[in-house]
Design an enzyme around this catalytic site. Sequence first.
Site: not given
Length: 494
Positions: A88, A90, A123-124, A174, A181, A250-251
């Site tokens: 997910g 993050g 920490d995001g 972005r 994905r 996931d990419n």
Amino acid sequence: MTLSVAFDNTYVRLPDRFFAPAIPEPAVSPRLVALNRPLAQELMLDPDALQSEQGLAMLSGNQIFEGSEPIAMAYAGHQFGNFVPQLGDGRAILLGEIIDRNGKRRDIQLKGAGRTAFSRRGDGRAALGPVLREYIVSEAMAALGVPTTRALAAVLTGSSVYRERVLPGAVITRVALSHVRVGTFQYFAARKDTEALGLLADHVIARLYPEAASEAVPALALFKAIATRQADLIARWINVGFIHGVMNTDNMAISGETIDYGPCAFMDAYDPSMVLSSIDQGGRYAYGNQPRIAQWNLARLAECLLPLIVPALGEKPAMDAVMEILNDYSSTFEQCYQNGLGEKLGLTEAQEGDLDLVKVWLEAMRTGNADFTLAFRRLADCAVASDADGALFDLFESRDAIAPWLDTWRHRLAGQQRSAEETRRAMRRINPAFIPRNHLLEEIIEAAIERDDFAPFDRLHQILSRPFEDQPDAERQAMPPKPHERVMATFCGT
């Protein structure tokens, strides 16, 4: 000056198990580093308003605008071949969707804006270096004609993040056709949630592949369309010398865009086994492995879509149909790759013997340790006059490796229905003089972090926005690194 953003969000209309609400964490003292004014205009956003105090509040995550419904998307993924059932967003927050001036739906996402429900122990946040790298490389890819996510803005947050050392924090805005994905489908397949798989497939078809909706088995048509788009994308990567570095499922974006510029790199000297990513210890995602890995990722997508295909066809016919598409991926990739290489070599149409011509050229570059980008660029001048040969020979450790090939190549060009000068111009339109070389990226990042100097960033970005043009005042940026400038490892931003 008021900033108006016409959000029209569709992903949040899916059931809430597809995402988690996410509110960006406020930036202490936001400061605009870069704004992509042409992209803003394409998105029908006022660039001046984006540079205002209100615009900065949006780009830093300090203010949620009317119509924005910020979420973190759920997904899973195979990371270096190992399946992780929940990943997910993050450190990314999808603000919403807008319709651009061409009628295309685009996601607007903040990356590095703080923790989400999927951050786990992270920490995001994002450090300034990875934000600058993604901004520069994604925009360079767009200028090179490679499908990619785009960078709208980069903002310093005014706070620090802690990695190997203390670094300035930053946020990148972005833009993508979609952030769905392969891993998004895997998330629901792992939970055997066929209803969610169907809803996700319907969403993707409506948004990205509407022609699949009218096919007898829409999910199968969707898979074929995705595979075709991925074949074209990977061929374009290979033909510009790009190494993604972390091709986890996931990419891999369903849209066929390049996404997630972590430990990515462009090759200097040509080497099919090149690995620069510090986390790719086994070379799984080496430059020459990328076509095969994309097919492997597509096989994982096929596994997710089979529950939607089998009821329509039956198990064996469904498996046969999926395998046919996976096999077609290989031939489609080879066709895209060879067509691209042919254009790079100035060939107007395929002829018998071209494959050997290409193989000898690539092998000469490998054994001669020649710079991938400049070899093609300088070869263009050799189409017109042999007095340009010297500049090409200078890239090879031995001219003997390439001189005989040049004669064969020129003889091949002589049989085409266009002049040598026309061939030269065509080759220069497709073979760039400038790419975002690793040592140049490290220089701009160091200047920004150590001296708060963004002039090198601005300068490099401007050069890379015109990759196919001669820029006499940027000769250094076109050259490969000197031995002491070589960057032998790139790093993930997390």
